[in-house]
Design a protein around this motif. Sequence first.
Motif, mmCIF file in Angstrom:
data_model
loop_
_atom_site.group_PDB
_atom_site.id
_atom_site.type_symbol
_atom_site.label_atom_id
_atom_site.label_comp_id
_atom_site.label_asym_id
_atom_site.label_seq_id
_atom_site.Cartn_x
_atom_site.Cartn_y
_atom_site.Cartn_z
ATOM 1 N N UNK A 48 0.837 -1.204 0.000
ATOM 2 C CA UNK A 48 0.000 0.000 0.000
ATOM 3 C C UNK A 48 0.877 1.261 0.000
ATOM 4 N N UNK A 49 1.960 1.235 0.775
ATOM 5 C CA UNK A 49 2.857 2.398 0.800
ATOM 6 C C UNK A 49 3.413 2.653 -0.600
ATOM 7 N N UNK A 50 3.772 1.576 -1.298
ATOM 8 C CA UNK A 50 4.298 1.738 -2.663
ATOM 9 C C UNK A 50 3.210 2.252 -3.607
ATOM 10 N N UNK A 51 1.988 1.760 -3.446
ATOM 11 C CA UNK A 51 0.879 2.231 -4.290
ATOM 12 C C UNK A 51 0.615 3.708 -4.052
ATOM 13 N N UNK A 52 0.635 4.101 -2.782
ATOM 14 C CA UNK A 52 0.355 5.519 -2.482
ATOM 15 C C UNK A 52 1.397 6.419 -3.125
ATOM 16 N N UNK A 53 2.635 5.993 -3.070
ATOM 17 C CA UNK A 53 3.705 6.813 -3.640
ATOM 18 C C UNK A 53 3.669 6.791 -5.175
ATOM 19 N N UNK A 54 3.548 5.600 -5.743
ATOM 20 C CA UNK A 54 3.686 5.456 -7.198
ATOM 21 C C UNK A 54 2.405 5.823 -7.941
ATOM 22 N N UNK A 55 1.268 5.375 -7.420
ATOM 23 C CA UNK A 55 0.018 5.546 -8.163
ATOM 24 C C UNK A 55 -0.717 6.825 -7.780
ATOM 25 N N UNK A 56 -0.627 7.202 -6.514
ATOM 26 C CA UNK A 56 -1.427 8.349 -6.061
ATOM 27 C C UNK A 56 -0.629 9.650 -5.977
ATOM 28 N N UNK A 57 0.719 9.566 -6.103
ATOM 29 C CA UNK A 57 1.499 10.804 -6.121
ATOM 30 C C UNK A 57 2.211 11.009 -7.447
ATOM 31 N N UNK A 58 2.438 9.931 -8.202
ATOM 32 C CA UNK A 58 3.250 10.065 -9.415
ATOM 33 C C UNK A 58 2.500 9.672 -10.681
ATOM 34 N N UNK A 59 1.198 9.553 -10.562
ATOM 35 C CA UNK A 59 0.377 9.244 -11.739
ATOM 36 C C UNK A 59 -0.774 10.242 -11.750
ATOM 37 N N UNK A 60 -1.179 10.747 -12.926
ATOM 38 C CA UNK A 60 -2.330 11.646 -12.930
ATOM 39 C C UNK A 60 -3.588 10.947 -12.414
#
Length: 388
Positions: A48-60
């Motif tokens: 989840x931490x990786x998803x938050x960083x990659x998908x929710x901060x670095x993806x439109x």
Amino acid sequence: MQRLTTLDQGCQVAQLRLLLRYVDTKTTAMAESVYRNPVTDYTCPDQLAAERETLFRRHPLLMGLGSEIPEPGDFLTDDFSGVPILVVRGEDGVLRGFLNVCRHRGSRVAQGRGNRKRFVCPYHAWTYGSDGRLLRIPHDEGFPGVDPACHGLTPVPVVEKYGLVWAMTSPGAEFDIDEALEGAEGDLASFDLGRYSLYETRVLEQKMNWKLVIDTFLETYHVRVLHPSTLDPILHSNVGTFDEFGRNSRSIYARRSLDELRDLPETDWDLVHHTAIVYVLFPNTVFIVQQDHLETWRIFPVEDDPDRARMYVQLYTPEPALTESAKGHWDRNMDLLMSIVLEEDFPNGENIQRSFYSGAQEHVTYGRNEPALGHYHESIKRHLARAA
Ligand code: FES
Ligand SMILES: [Fe+2]
């Protein structure tokens, strides 16, 4: 009934013919193979931490339709990703995005939605323009050396295209929305989204992993079994086409009314009228074209808890609902939708989330007849792997 897509008639007929064939042969679009996804995908705090960083901060992320904030000064705020965002239409008609964080001591400068020429922070009244510039520091004698030009709202990238608005929650980032849509833009453009009105927003919170909420929409294999009296009379079970647009996808599910087409010339066939079209707009939006209206589901994890999801459910209508009878019609649509998900899908989903901790199995299995599931989870994995 008015047509809701300008998709090429040949494409519409091809999809409808395919669905009729699936109905006749009692089958559906099939993935290459069965897909096994580890249960930890839905429970692991590190993932989840990786998803938050990659998908929710670095993806439109989709913020909504541009038609929700059409006038200069119209704004919306959104902090479901965990990052407070303010999107505002400037005097020049251009949408801009900012972190909704006062540069004095961090208060939110705007709440909810509305129209403002200036944003006055509710704490000490530092005042910002719709372009983010800091216009006024009350008692500025207390702030010698604090240059207003360097203390505007922090910009984040926002793009408005195809009637939709996307933002990235990281300051200093940039993105190309067509690169992220990977071919889905033709379909989106065909719906002429600029004319839609937001009818209603519901906010739901469930004790499920955020991806498990998305899974709810990605197959109709469960329709007859889980929804015998609500959805089964409307939709065929286990009948759908599947197409991928890179990380995004489109599933077209057959309504039972599809059978009426057999007596009509193909020039009169209308794809939207006889289907429910479900797009996954990566990473967290399910965009559904529902016969006479649109729904968007924007789904988020809640803080660092893999067992909770929060979502905006938004119903958009092709023209504003001005009469009582129109409102009654859309209210009934929303009520049916809510009763299906809240009484049938999500209680089942919350049970599934709890079952992940039981030790019953190490993976869940997506059948070949559930191609959108494997595709979605594979897209997530690819993005996380690339970022790692
Ligand atoms: S925190 Fe905004 S004016 Fe003080
Ligand atoms: Fe369902």
